[in-house]
Motif scaffolding. Structure first.
Motif, PDB file in Angstrom:
ATOM      1  N   GLU A   9     -43.826  39.057  -6.679  1.00  0.00           N
ATOM      2  CA  GLU A   9     -43.424  40.454  -6.859  1.00  0.00           C
ATOM      3  C   GLU A   9     -44.631  41.385  -6.927  1.00  0.00           C
ATOM      4  O   GLU A   9     -44.546  42.556  -6.547  1.00  0.00           O
ATOM      5  CB  GLU A   9     -42.580  40.595  -8.132  1.00  0.00           C
ATOM      6  CG  GLU A   9     -41.209  39.925  -8.032  1.00  0.00           C
ATOM      7  CD  GLU A   9     -40.534  39.803  -9.377  1.00  0.00           C
ATOM      8  OE1 GLU A   9     -41.129  40.286 -10.384  1.00  0.00           O
ATOM      9  OE2 GLU A   9     -39.427  39.231  -9.443  1.00  0.00           O
ATOM     10  N   GLU A  10     -45.761  40.864  -7.390  1.00  0.00           N
ATOM     11  CA  GLU A  10     -46.964  41.686  -7.529  1.00  0.00           C
ATOM     12  C   GLU A  10     -47.937  41.494  -6.361  1.00  0.00           C
ATOM     13  O   GLU A  10     -49.090  41.925  -6.432  1.00  0.00           O
ATOM     14  CB  GLU A  10     -47.654  41.343  -8.858  1.00  0.00           C
ATOM     15  CG  GLU A  10     -46.782  41.672 -10.074  1.00  0.00           C
ATOM     16  CD  GLU A  10     -47.408  41.218 -11.388  1.00  0.00           C
ATOM     17  OE1 GLU A  10     -48.499  40.603 -11.341  1.00  0.00           O
ATOM     18  OE2 GLU A  10     -46.807  41.475 -12.451  1.00  0.00           O
TER      19      GLU A  10
ATOM     20  N   THR B 209     -43.340  35.986 -10.429  1.00  0.00           N
ATOM     21  CA  THR B 209     -44.128  37.142 -10.881  1.00  0.00           C
ATOM     22  C   THR B 209     -45.241  37.464  -9.899  1.00  0.00           C
ATOM     23  O   THR B 209     -45.448  38.630  -9.525  1.00  0.00           O
ATOM     24  CB  THR B 209     -44.719  36.858 -12.272  1.00  0.00           C
ATOM     25  OG1 THR B 209     -43.653  36.576 -13.188  1.00  0.00           O
ATOM     26  CG2 THR B 209     -45.502  38.058 -12.774  1.00  0.00           C
TER      27      THR B 209
END
Length: 713
Positions: free
Chosen positions: A218-219, A215
């Motif tokens: 991806e950010e 996560t």
């Protein structure tokens, strides 16, 4: 003297060669030997009363537990399912470095990349909504990392409101004694800074950081700082920077987070002192735990792994009672040992390993713990220390490093002061690769039951055929550990062979059509078809550790007409596979499939064989690599963080004196397949003794690299 007793036949299925079994039974009968347990503290046989109880049928609770065990095994196997990336897939962001030759940054280069990393991370910390610092096991020796943990306050109730949270990673937890692991804070939308070395296999074993990493990556809010290399957001995507000064970067992190305000301890109010004492201090001991004791029949609601979890929990309690005494468990790589670790972790219990144990799990080096066994028994001051050591390994991995022979040697040749137990899971098979192709290879069966049947008559060896014998043995070992900790019994080394522990693991072949239609398969058909022309016998194709290529090999051998001209021979070790390829072959030629890390072991000897003399030998070596499919693949088995070494072709060149004796080519997918195929087949027709094909990973094939430049200041 242990009294021999006759026990009922085991209720669990046994797989073995009938003729060898009959021979073993006959030899045992002639010698008048009977099955036994270990000697109890009073000298009596620990199995003396086992036959007074029975193993009950598994009830609904037990079946539910077995389902969880099977799911753990399936999750482990899925890690190795081969997937094929599309030929035109772009690889964005951070890429592992395929290292063909040594690459060591100069002092000047390190200064430049470190300046970029420090400047970027400092800005990220300043601008972040919040920051989460995670300290791993191999970072705890850093004074800077320790300083951040010591500066963190554990008096804050609302962690979510804190600007900076400091916490430990799971691999650090599992080097400390816990019967209930501490709580872990959420990462939410914080900048996640991981200090230390992640590992693909390790993260699977301890159920750690996969989701958090994915996560945050991806950010564009993930920073991973390892020794000499750093992953961090640059511009609009994550990048890897190689050659950084990790100490300087960590100091920048510490300075920047302190500028954000108070640091908050992430493991709950009032927990810091006890945890930090376990890491750095000298915790106060307590009363010894009660030894394990089981009443009534076995089975029913209990799963076999429950008893082993109980034993590891007991060892944690023993360590907390005797903090000054080393109490350590080491776990090898393999299916059943992985399931054991998953069961321990699932129960909230610490694995109770050490820094070497974590490093071996990070590296996933099969049979590695046997070398650790040798060290603690044979090397001072370890051998003179009063300690309780336990090792868990599968029978396939154990033979790779001569585990049983070494243990018997240590029993006879050394007088260590530790109480040491070597647990061997004896399920007569090895190689998880079988589950990736939906078929069991005969080469992966282990015909070793008669070996352990004979071995169990050693006074320090016991074979557990069922849950009754397993739990009685574990109870005895806990009693011995308590007595040893009190100074009431002496040291010793025992071998505990555990049978019947198995899992139901369906084939996990994934989507094999892309493999069937891949450029690699077309290349194999063309090249290996040409290589076998004119041979009177099936050409030997040698291999061993096959995760990178097993599905290609299986489809080639089973479905392709060219595969019918080959015989696959699986070496019992990578060393043996490499040795065999250098020997005289049926028609003077053979193929070796290897990966580029442990597959090159002992390749040098065979290269000398093949490249000596005046002809008559031809060897085709095909080198395979992992695929970059997930973020965690940057921290792959047997490889440094964010780097994939590619030493095989370079190693082979050291043994070649002229160009006509060898061909070295890179297979880079469909774009150059015709040209490479022609080069290889021409060399075959020219009787070139050595042909090495390096099957490049997808991200290294026929690419155009777009430049990114970041100012140092």
């Amino acid at each position: 003297q242990v009294k021999n007793v006759s026990l009922p036949a085991p209720s669990l299925p046994r797989r073995r060669p009938v003729t060898m079994e009959d021979a073993t039974k006959e030899s045992i009968a002639i010698a008048g030997l009977q099955r036994k347990g270990l000697a109890d503290l009073d000298g009596k046989d620990s199995y003396a009363k086992v036959n007074e109880k029975k193993v009950k049928e598994t009830d609904s609770v037990g079946k539910a537990k077995q389902k969880v065990v099977n799911e753990l095994a399936s999750a482990y196997a899925r890690e190795y399912v081969k997937q094929v990336a599309p030929e035109d897939k772009p690889f964005l962001g951070a890429q592992p470095l395929l290292l063909r030759k040594p690459c060591i940054s100069t002092v000047e280069e390190t200064e430049r990349v470190t300046a970029v990393a420090c400047k970027t991370i400092g800005r990220l910390i300043k601008e972040a909504h919040g920051v989460h610092i995670r300290i791993s096991e191999d970072a705890r020796r850093s004074d800077v990392a320790r300083g951040m943990m010591e500066a963190a306050s554990d008096e804050v109730v609302d962690i979510d409101a804190a600007h900076v949270v400091v916490s430990m990673t799971r691999d650090l937890w599992h080097t400390l004694p816990f019967t209930q692991l501490p709580s872990a804070p959420g990462t939410a939308k914080r900048l996640l800074i991981y200090v230390g070395t992640p590992g693909k296999y390790l993260s699977m074993c301890i159920k750690s950081y996969r989701g958090r990493f994915d996560t945050a990556y991806e950010e564009d809010r993930l920073v991973i700082l390892c020794k000499g290399v750093c992953m961090l957001p640059l511009g609009t995507q994550e990048q890897n920077i190689f050659g950084v000064d990790e100490v300087a970067v960590l100091k920048t992190i510490a300075t920047a987070v302190k500028a954000r305000g108070s640091l908050v301890w992430g493991h709950g109010v009032g927990t810091k002192a006890s945890i930090m004492t376990k890491i750095y201090g000298y915790p106060v001991g307590g009363e010894l735990p009660k030894p394990l004791c089981y009443e009534g029949d076995a089975g029913g609601s209990a799963n076999s792994f429950d008893y082993l979890v109980d034993y590891v929990r007991f060892l944690n309690q023993l360590k907390m009672a005797k903090p000054e005494m080393p109490v350590t468990v080491w776990y090898d790589t393999g299916l059943l040992v992985s399931v054991l670790m998953g069961s321990v972790v699932g129960a909230g219990v610490s694995l109770l390993t050490d820094s070497d144990g974590v490093a071996m799990l990070r590296d996933a080096s099969i049979g590695h713990i046997i070398s650790k066994l040798n060290q603690v028994i044979a090397v001072e001051p370890f051998k003179s220390a009063r300690a309780v050591y336990n090792f868990f390994i599968g029978d396939g991995a154990c033979r790779l490093n001569g585990g049983v022979e070494l243990a018997l040697h240590l029993m006879e040749g050394h007088k260590a002061q530790s109480l040491t137990n070597l647990f061997i899971f004896n399920n007569y098979k090895w190689a998880i690769e079988d589950n990736l192709v939906a078929e069991t290879f005969e080469e992966h069966a282990l015909y070793n039951e008669s070996f352990y049947d004979l071995l169990q008559h050693h006074s320090n060896v016991v074979v557990c055929e069922n849950d009754l014998e397993l739990r009685e043995t574990l109870s005895l070992l806990s009693r011995k550990a308590d007595a040893y900790a009190e100074g009431k019994s002496g040291p010793g080394l025992n071998i505990i062979v555990i049978r019947g522990l198995d899992v139901s693991l369906p084939p996990l072949i994934g989507d094999i059509e892309p493999i069937r239609q891949s450029s690699e398969m077309s290349f194999l058909r063309n090249v290996l078809g040409k290589f076998a022309e004119g041979c009177q016998h099936k050409v030997p194709l040698y291999g061993c550790s096959a995760f990178e290529y097993i599905q290609y090999l299986h489809l080639f051998m089973e479905e392709m007409p060219e595969g019918k001209k080959y015989q696959y021979v699986c070496g019992r070790t990578d060393i043996q596979a490499a040795h065999m390829c250098g020997m005289t072959q049926p028609d003077g030629k053979c193929v070796l499939f290897i990966n580029d890390v442990y597959g090159i072991n002992s390749l040098s000897e065979s290269l000398r064989f093949v490249l000596s003399g005046f002809g008559g030998r031809q060897l085709l070596v095909v080198i395979w690599h992992p695929s970059l499919l997930k973020l965690i693949d940057h921290f792959h088995l047997h490889r440094p963080p964010m780097v994939w070494p590619n030493p095989g072709p370079e190693l082979a060149k050291y043994y070649v004196r002229k160009a006509s004796d060898a061909l070295f080519v890179d297979f880079a997918g469909a774009a150059s397949a015709d040209r490479i195929t022609k080069q290889v087949t021409t060399a075959m027709g020219s009787h070139t003794p050595l042909i090495v094909v390096n099957v490049l990973p997808e991200q290294e094939r026929a690419y155009v690299s777009l430049d990114i430049r970041v100012k140092t200041g």
